[in-house]
Design a protein around this motif. Structure first.
Motif, PDB file in Angstrom:
ATOM      1  N   PRO A  82       0.819  -1.222   0.000  1.00  0.00           N
ATOM      2  CA  PRO A  82       0.000   0.000   0.000  1.00  0.00           C
ATOM      3  C   PRO A  82       0.852   1.271   0.000  1.00  0.00           C
ATOM      4  N   LEU A  83       2.041   1.210   0.572  1.00  0.00           N
ATOM      5  CA  LEU A  83       2.917   2.380   0.614  1.00  0.00           C
ATOM      6  C   LEU A  83       3.246   2.868  -0.801  1.00  0.00           C
ATOM      7  N   GLU A  84       3.363   1.934  -1.740  1.00  0.00           N
ATOM      8  CA  GLU A  84       3.623   2.335  -3.125  1.00  0.00           C
ATOM      9  C   GLU A  84       2.450   3.139  -3.676  1.00  0.00           C
ATOM     10  N   ALA A  85       1.233   2.694  -3.410  1.00  0.00           N
ATOM     11  CA  ALA A  85       0.046   3.427  -3.861  1.00  0.00           C
ATOM     12  C   ALA A  85       0.007   4.792  -3.188  1.00  0.00           C
ATOM     13  N   TYR A  86       0.347   4.860  -1.921  1.00  0.00           N
ATOM     14  CA  TYR A  86       0.367   6.111  -1.171  1.00  0.00           C
ATOM     15  C   TYR A  86       1.319   7.114  -1.830  1.00  0.00           C
ATOM     16  N   ARG A  87       2.499   6.661  -2.193  1.00  0.00           N
ATOM     17  CA  ARG A  87       3.492   7.541  -2.841  1.00  0.00           C
ATOM     18  C   ARG A  87       3.014   8.008  -4.214  1.00  0.00           C
ATOM     19  N   ILE A  88       2.393   7.124  -4.955  1.00  0.00           N
ATOM     20  CA  ILE A  88       1.900   7.505  -6.287  1.00  0.00           C
ATOM     21  C   ILE A  88       0.770   8.518  -6.154  1.00  0.00           C
ATOM     22  N   TYR A  89      -0.139   8.290  -5.201  1.00  0.00           N
ATOM     23  CA  TYR A  89      -1.219   9.268  -4.989  1.00  0.00           C
ATOM     24  C   TYR A  89      -0.669  10.613  -4.549  1.00  0.00           C
ATOM     25  N   ARG A  90       0.368  10.605  -3.742  1.00  0.00           N
ATOM     26  CA  ARG A  90       0.988  11.869  -3.330  1.00  0.00           C
ATOM     27  C   ARG A  90       1.498  12.623  -4.565  1.00  0.00           C
ATOM     28  N   PHE A  91       2.161  11.907  -5.468  1.00  0.00           N
ATOM     29  CA  PHE A  91       2.669  12.509  -6.700  1.00  0.00           C
ATOM     30  C   PHE A  91       1.524  13.055  -7.559  1.00  0.00           C
ATOM     31  N   LEU A  92       0.493  12.255  -7.767  1.00  0.00           N
ATOM     32  CA  LEU A  92      -0.624  12.681  -8.614  1.00  0.00           C
ATOM     33  C   LEU A  92      -1.381  13.857  -7.996  1.00  0.00           C
ATOM     34  N   THR A  93      -1.508  13.868  -6.677  1.00  0.00           N
ATOM     35  CA  THR A  93      -2.161  14.994  -5.991  1.00  0.00           C
ATOM     36  C   THR A  93      -1.373  16.275  -6.211  1.00  0.00           C
ATOM     37  N   ARG A  94      -0.073  16.181  -6.110  1.00  0.00           N
ATOM     38  CA  ARG A  94       0.774  17.361  -6.331  1.00  0.00           C
ATOM     39  C   ARG A  94       0.688  17.824  -7.780  1.00  0.00           C
ATOM     40  N   CYS A  95       0.656  16.894  -8.732  1.00  0.00           N
ATOM     41  CA  CYS A  95       0.518  17.260 -10.156  1.00  0.00           C
ATOM     42  C   CYS A  95      -0.774  18.033 -10.394  1.00  0.00           C
ATOM     43  N   ALA A  96      -1.865  17.508  -9.872  1.00  0.00           N
ATOM     44  CA  ALA A  96      -3.157  18.172 -10.063  1.00  0.00           C
ATOM     45  C   ALA A  96      -3.163  19.526  -9.371  1.00  0.00           C
ATOM     46  N   GLY A  97      -2.566  19.603  -8.212  1.00  0.00           N
ATOM     47  CA  GLY A  97      -2.493  20.872  -7.493  1.00  0.00           C
ATOM     48  C   GLY A  97      -1.699  21.914  -8.251  1.00  0.00           C
ATOM     49  N   GLU A  98      -0.615  21.502  -8.876  1.00  0.00           N
ATOM     50  CA  GLU A  98       0.185  22.434  -9.670  1.00  0.00           C
ATOM     51  C   GLU A  98      -0.577  22.888 -10.922  1.00  0.00           C
ATOM     52  N   THR A  99      -1.330  21.994 -11.529  1.00  0.00           N
ATOM     53  CA  THR A  99      -2.128  22.356 -12.696  1.00  0.00           C
ATOM     54  C   THR A  99      -3.170  23.403 -12.326  1.00  0.00           C
ATOM     55  N   ARG A 100      -3.714  23.283 -11.129  1.00  0.00           N
ATOM     56  CA  ARG A 100      -4.719  24.228 -10.645  1.00  0.00           C
ATOM     57  C   ARG A 100      -4.173  25.647 -10.603  1.00  0.00           C
ATOM     58  N   THR A 101      -2.895  25.799 -10.339  1.00  0.00           N
ATOM     59  CA  THR A 101      -2.305  27.138 -10.192  1.00  0.00           C
ATOM     60  C   THR A 101      -1.846  27.749 -11.511  1.00  0.00           C
ATOM     61  N   ALA A 102      -2.042  27.058 -12.626  1.00  0.00           N
ATOM     62  CA  ALA A 102      -1.546  27.535 -13.919  1.00  0.00           C
ATOM     63  C   ALA A 102      -1.996  28.955 -14.274  1.00  0.00           C
ATOM     64  N   PRO A 103      -3.275  29.314 -14.124  1.00  0.00           N
ATOM     65  CA  PRO A 103      -3.658  30.683 -14.507  1.00  0.00           C
ATOM     66  C   PRO A 103      -2.880  31.763 -13.744  1.00  0.00           C
ATOM     67  N   THR A 104      -2.693  31.560 -12.458  1.00  0.00           N
ATOM     68  CA  THR A 104      -1.957  32.535 -11.655  1.00  0.00           C
ATOM     69  C   THR A 104      -0.501  32.594 -12.086  1.00  0.00           C
ATOM     70  N   LEU A 105       0.093  31.427 -12.311  1.00  0.00           N
ATOM     71  CA  LEU A 105       1.493  31.394 -12.735  1.00  0.00           C
ATOM     72  C   LEU A 105       1.684  32.084 -14.086  1.00  0.00           C
ATOM     73  N   LEU A 106       0.772  31.855 -15.015  1.00  0.00           N
ATOM     74  CA  LEU A 106       0.875  32.484 -16.331  1.00  0.00           C
ATOM     75  C   LEU A 106       0.716  33.994 -16.220  1.00  0.00           C
ATOM     76  N   LYS A 107      -0.240  34.422 -15.413  1.00  0.00           N
ATOM     77  CA  LYS A 107      -0.464  35.855 -15.231  1.00  0.00           C
ATOM     78  C   LYS A 107       0.769  36.509 -14.615  1.00  0.00           C
ATOM     79  N   ASP A 108       1.321  35.879 -13.570  1.00  0.00           N
ATOM     80  CA  ASP A 108       2.501  36.425 -12.898  1.00  0.00           C
ATOM     81  C   ASP A 108       3.719  36.465 -13.819  1.00  0.00           C
ATOM     82  N   ALA A 109       3.784  35.523 -14.752  1.00  0.00           N
ATOM     83  CA  ALA A 109       4.901  35.481 -15.689  1.00  0.00           C
ATOM     84  C   ALA A 109       4.692  36.415 -16.877  1.00  0.00           C
ATOM     85  N   GLY A 110       3.530  37.051 -16.929  1.00  0.00           N
ATOM     86  CA  GLY A 110       3.250  37.966 -18.022  1.00  0.00           C
ATOM     87  C   GLY A 110       2.912  37.277 -19.330  1.00  0.00           C
TER      88      GLY A 110
END
Length: 166
Positions: free
Chosen positions: A94-122
């Motif tokens: 199960p620890l392997e699944a836990y690590r993969i979910y942690r990675f996928l959660t972070r990926c989705a979280g970073e995608t969520r911030t794309a509009p702000t990052l693009l705006k800040d980068a001009g």
């Protein structure tokens, strides 16, 4: 991402079918943890499909992106490798699944911030259609990150049983 989520869910289900899962030291009943995991996983699969259908503008390699660079193309390449690995060998703990979910959660979280990052980068988007797609994708990615966080938490409450039930 949806393919990786489906394969990951199947791997966890196989561990359960083999009797190799138990609750961890926190003592949450196994069935409760598995139900929470199953519900969150199914919702995550649906949201990953919805995110794919929005044709997220950053899904495509950036102009001039070379192989091996860190960018949208390499992120999707690594998700494809993850899915292939899950399909070929699955997971043993199960620890392997836990690590993969942690990675996928972070990926989705970073995608969520794309509009702000693009705006800040001009970075300006080409059209109002791109702005709407990016906004919808960002919202969906935020929902996906939240649901993946629930699956991540639920699978984190599972432990490996050394010997299956007889």
């Amino acid at each position: 991402m949806k393919t990786a989520l489906i394969l990951l869910r199947v791997c966890v289900e196989e561990l359960q079918e083999q009797g190799l899962l138990t609750t961890d030291y926190r003592g949450e009943p196994l069935e409760d943890g598995l139900q929470r995991y199953t519900e969150a996983s199914a919702t995550a699969e649906q949201l990953a499909e919805a995110l794919h259908e929005t044709d997220f503008p950053l899904d495509h390699p950036a102009h001039g992106e070379a192989p091996g660079e860190r960018g949208p193309a390499s992120a999707y390449y690594y998700l494809a490798l993850l899915a292939a690995g899950l399909q070929q060998q699955g997971i043993a703990y199960p620890l392997e699944a836990y690590r993969i979910y942690r990675f996928l959660t972070r990926c989705a979280g970073e995608t969520r911030t794309a509009p702000t990052l693009l705006k800040d980068a001009g970075v300006g988007l080409q059209s109002d259609v791109d702005v709407r797609r990016l906004t919808q994708s960002s919202f969906t990615a935020g929902q996906l990150a939240a649901v993946l966080g629930t699956a991540y938490s639920a699978v984190g409450h599972l432990a490996y049983k050394e010997a299956p039930d007889a």
